[in-house]
Design a protein around this motif. Structure first.
Motif, PDB file in Angstrom:
ATOM      1  N   CYS A 120       0.838  -1.204   0.000  1.00  0.00           N
ATOM      2  CA  CYS A 120       0.000   0.000   0.000  1.00  0.00           C
ATOM      3  C   CYS A 120       0.872   1.253   0.000  1.00  0.00           C
ATOM      4  N   ALA A 121       1.918   1.257   0.822  1.00  0.00           N
ATOM      5  CA  ALA A 121       2.823   2.408   0.891  1.00  0.00           C
ATOM      6  C   ALA A 121       3.530   2.637  -0.443  1.00  0.00           C
ATOM      7  N   LEU A 122       3.911   1.543  -1.109  1.00  0.00           N
ATOM      8  CA  LEU A 122       4.605   1.670  -2.397  1.00  0.00           C
ATOM      9  C   LEU A 122       3.679   2.269  -3.452  1.00  0.00           C
ATOM     10  N   VAL A 123       2.410   1.850  -3.461  1.00  0.00           N
ATOM     11  CA  VAL A 123       1.429   2.415  -4.392  1.00  0.00           C
ATOM     12  C   VAL A 123       1.213   3.898  -4.110  1.00  0.00           C
ATOM     13  N   LEU A 124       1.098   4.253  -2.836  1.00  0.00           N
ATOM     14  CA  LEU A 124       0.898   5.655  -2.465  1.00  0.00           C
ATOM     15  C   LEU A 124       2.094   6.512  -2.854  1.00  0.00           C
ATOM     16  N   LEU A 125       3.301   5.965  -2.707  1.00  0.00           N
ATOM     17  CA  LEU A 125       4.498   6.705  -3.117  1.00  0.00           C
ATOM     18  C   LEU A 125       4.504   6.912  -4.625  1.00  0.00           C
ATOM     19  N   GLY A 126       4.072   5.883  -5.369  1.00  0.00           N
ATOM     20  CA  GLY A 126       3.968   6.023  -6.822  1.00  0.00           C
ATOM     21  C   GLY A 126       2.982   7.100  -7.223  1.00  0.00           C
ATOM     22  N   LEU A 127       1.841   7.164  -6.531  1.00  0.00           N
ATOM     23  CA  LEU A 127       0.860   8.221  -6.797  1.00  0.00           C
ATOM     24  C   LEU A 127       1.427   9.598  -6.464  1.00  0.00           C
ATOM     25  N   SER A 128       2.235   9.656  -5.419  1.00  0.00           N
ATOM     26  CA  SER A 128       2.788  10.939  -4.968  1.00  0.00           C
ATOM     27  C   SER A 128       3.723  11.568  -5.997  1.00  0.00           C
ATOM     28  N   ILE A 129       4.420  10.730  -6.762  1.00  0.00           N
ATOM     29  CA  ILE A 129       5.354  11.272  -7.753  1.00  0.00           C
ATOM     30  C   ILE A 129       4.740  11.341  -9.150  1.00  0.00           C
ATOM     31  N   SER A 130       3.494  10.887  -9.285  1.00  0.00           N
ATOM     32  CA  SER A 130       2.854  10.843 -10.610  1.00  0.00           C
ATOM     33  C   SER A 130       1.886  11.990 -10.850  1.00  0.00           C
ATOM     34  N   PHE A 131       1.483  12.683  -9.786  1.00  0.00           N
ATOM     35  CA  PHE A 131       0.478  13.737  -9.906  1.00  0.00           C
ATOM     36  C   PHE A 131       1.001  15.035  -9.288  1.00  0.00           C
ATOM     37  N   PRO A 132       0.345  16.168  -9.586  1.00  0.00           N
ATOM     38  CA  PRO A 132       0.757  17.436  -8.974  1.00  0.00           C
ATOM     39  C   PRO A 132       0.672  17.368  -7.454  1.00  0.00           C
ATOM     40  N   PHE A 133       1.655  18.018  -6.800  1.00  0.00           N
ATOM     41  CA  PHE A 133       1.732  17.998  -5.336  1.00  0.00           C
ATOM     42  C   PHE A 133       0.895  19.122  -4.731  1.00  0.00           C
ATOM     43  N   LEU A 134       1.105  20.325  -5.216  1.00  0.00           N
ATOM     44  CA  LEU A 134       0.285  21.463  -4.768  1.00  0.00           C
ATOM     45  C   LEU A 134       0.364  22.586  -5.792  1.00  0.00           C
ATOM     46  N   SER A 135      -0.617  23.491  -5.711  1.00  0.00           N
ATOM     47  CA  SER A 135      -0.664  24.654  -6.594  1.00  0.00           C
ATOM     48  C   SER A 135      -0.716  25.917  -5.744  1.00  0.00           C
ATOM     49  N   ILE A 136       0.038  26.932  -6.169  1.00  0.00           N
ATOM     50  CA  ILE A 136       0.088  28.209  -5.443  1.00  0.00           C
ATOM     51  C   ILE A 136      -0.321  29.324  -6.401  1.00  0.00           C
ATOM     52  N   GLU A 137      -1.330  30.086  -5.992  1.00  0.00           N
ATOM     53  CA  GLU A 137      -1.804  31.202  -6.813  1.00  0.00           C
ATOM     54  C   GLU A 137      -1.458  32.520  -6.128  1.00  0.00           C
ATOM     55  N   THR A 138      -0.683  33.334  -6.828  1.00  0.00           N
ATOM     56  CA  THR A 138      -0.324  34.659  -6.324  1.00  0.00           C
ATOM     57  C   THR A 138      -0.470  35.676  -7.451  1.00  0.00           C
ATOM     58  N   ALA A 139      -1.182  36.761  -7.187  1.00  0.00           N
ATOM     59  CA  ALA A 139      -1.374  37.852  -8.150  1.00  0.00           C
ATOM     60  C   ALA A 139      -1.878  37.347  -9.496  1.00  0.00           C
ATOM     61  N   GLY A 140      -2.798  36.388  -9.454  1.00  0.00           N
ATOM     62  CA  GLY A 140      -3.386  35.864 -10.676  1.00  0.00           C
ATOM     63  C   GLY A 140      -2.537  34.841 -11.393  1.00  0.00           C
ATOM     64  N   SER A 141      -1.367  34.534 -10.879  1.00  0.00           N
ATOM     65  CA  SER A 141      -0.479  33.543 -11.496  1.00  0.00           C
ATOM     66  C   SER A 141      -0.526  32.247 -10.686  1.00  0.00           C
ATOM     67  N   ILE A 142      -0.718  31.136 -11.379  1.00  0.00           N
ATOM     68  CA  ILE A 142      -0.811  29.834 -10.719  1.00  0.00           C
ATOM     69  C   ILE A 142       0.427  29.008 -11.042  1.00  0.00           C
ATOM     70  N   ASN A 143       1.121  28.539 -10.015  1.00  0.00           N
ATOM     71  CA  ASN A 143       2.279  27.671 -10.174  1.00  0.00           C
ATOM     72  C   ASN A 143       1.980  26.312  -9.550  1.00  0.00           C
ATOM     73  N   THR A 144       2.134  25.278 -10.352  1.00  0.00           N
ATOM     74  CA  THR A 144       1.903  23.913  -9.880  1.00  0.00           C
ATOM     75  C   THR A 144       3.235  23.174  -9.832  1.00  0.00           C
ATOM     76  N   ILE A 145       3.454  22.453  -8.734  1.00  0.00           N
ATOM     77  CA  ILE A 145       4.715  21.730  -8.575  1.00  0.00           C
ATOM     78  C   ILE A 145       4.421  20.291  -8.177  1.00  0.00           C
ATOM     79  N   SER A 146       5.225  19.382  -8.683  1.00  0.00           N
ATOM     80  CA  SER A 146       5.111  17.975  -8.308  1.00  0.00           C
ATOM     81  C   SER A 146       6.209  17.631  -7.310  1.00  0.00           C
ATOM     82  N   LEU A 147       6.107  16.460  -6.726  1.00  0.00           N
ATOM     83  CA  LEU A 147       7.099  16.043  -5.735  1.00  0.00           C
ATOM     84  C   LEU A 147       8.480  15.891  -6.374  1.00  0.00           C
ATOM     85  N   LEU A 148       8.517  15.414  -7.608  1.00  0.00           N
ATOM     86  CA  LEU A 148       9.796  15.258  -8.297  1.00  0.00           C
ATOM     87  C   LEU A 148      10.405  16.602  -8.691  1.00  0.00           C
TER      88      LEU A 148
END
Length: 203
Positions: free
Chosen positions: A54-82
């Motif tokens: 289960c942990a290995l699958v969750l780690l795979g999901l963590s590096i396969s999708f966006p980690f978080l998005s930050i919106e400042t002054a109308g600009s959106i930056n998305t970053i992944s774990l990698l």
């Protein structure tokens, strides 16, 4: 003295004589420093394999999708774990980037794969000839895995950013939180005594 019935305390090195019989969920503690040595668990092999997968699958999901998005002054930056170690490298923090990549992604993956490589043959055949090799890898890697430290650091940083930016926590963030919880559970089950018991006795 029968050394097979004694263990050394992990904290004060006192030689502790084990009871002749231990029941499920019974704890063994040091009589001098009162530190917990290990807990007798029910079906630890089955639980460890299931949680590690289960942990290995969750780690795979963590590096396969966006980690978080930050919106400042109308600009959106998305970053992944990698991308997080790459961002640190671009900012000139090459050593920190390497540590994040290793301690947060690579070493946990190697730990889980080594643990599963050790436990699957034990589960199927009763014993694994290469179990000593994998047990040494698992023991050596554990102190360097800092998934929980990374999560705490990210949460602290997010709290500081909440007043200045809008933050969206994506699927990889929650996957890594769940992975960290699974990993902590694994380390609680796979004590050194339990690990080497599997090495010496199989099931």
């Amino acid at each position: 003295m029968d050394l097979n019935k004694h263990i050394a305390c992990h904290h004060c090195d006192l030689l502790i004589r084990l009871p002749d019989e231990l029941e499920v969920y019974q704890k063994v503690c040091c009589p001098r420093c009162f530190s917990e040595q290990f807990v007798i668990r029910k079906n630890p092999l089955d639980k460890t394999i299931a949680i590690a997968l289960c942990a290995l699958v969750l780690l795979g999901l963590s590096i396969s999708f966006p980690f978080l998005s930050i919106e400042t002054a109308g600009s959106i930056n998305t970053i992944s774990l990698l991308q997080s170690p790459l961002a640190l490298y671009d900012e000139g923090y090459s050593m920190i980037a390497l540590l994040v990549l290793a301690c947060v992604i690579l070493l946990p993956a190697i730990y889980l794969l080594s643990l599963l490589a050790m436990l699957f043959p034990v589960y199927v055949f009763g014993k694994n000839q290469a179990s000593v090799f994998y047990a040494k890898i698992v023991t050596a890697l554990l102190p360097w895995i800092m998934a929980d430290v990374f999560v705490i650091g990210v949460l602290v940083a997010l709290i500081k950013l909440m007043d200045t930016a809008e933050i969206v926590l994506d699927i990889a963030f929650w996957s890594y939180i769940a992975f960290t919880v699974m990993f902590i559970i694994i380390t609680n089950i796979v004590s050194k005594r339990q690990l080497w018991y599997w090495v010496e006795n199989g099931k």
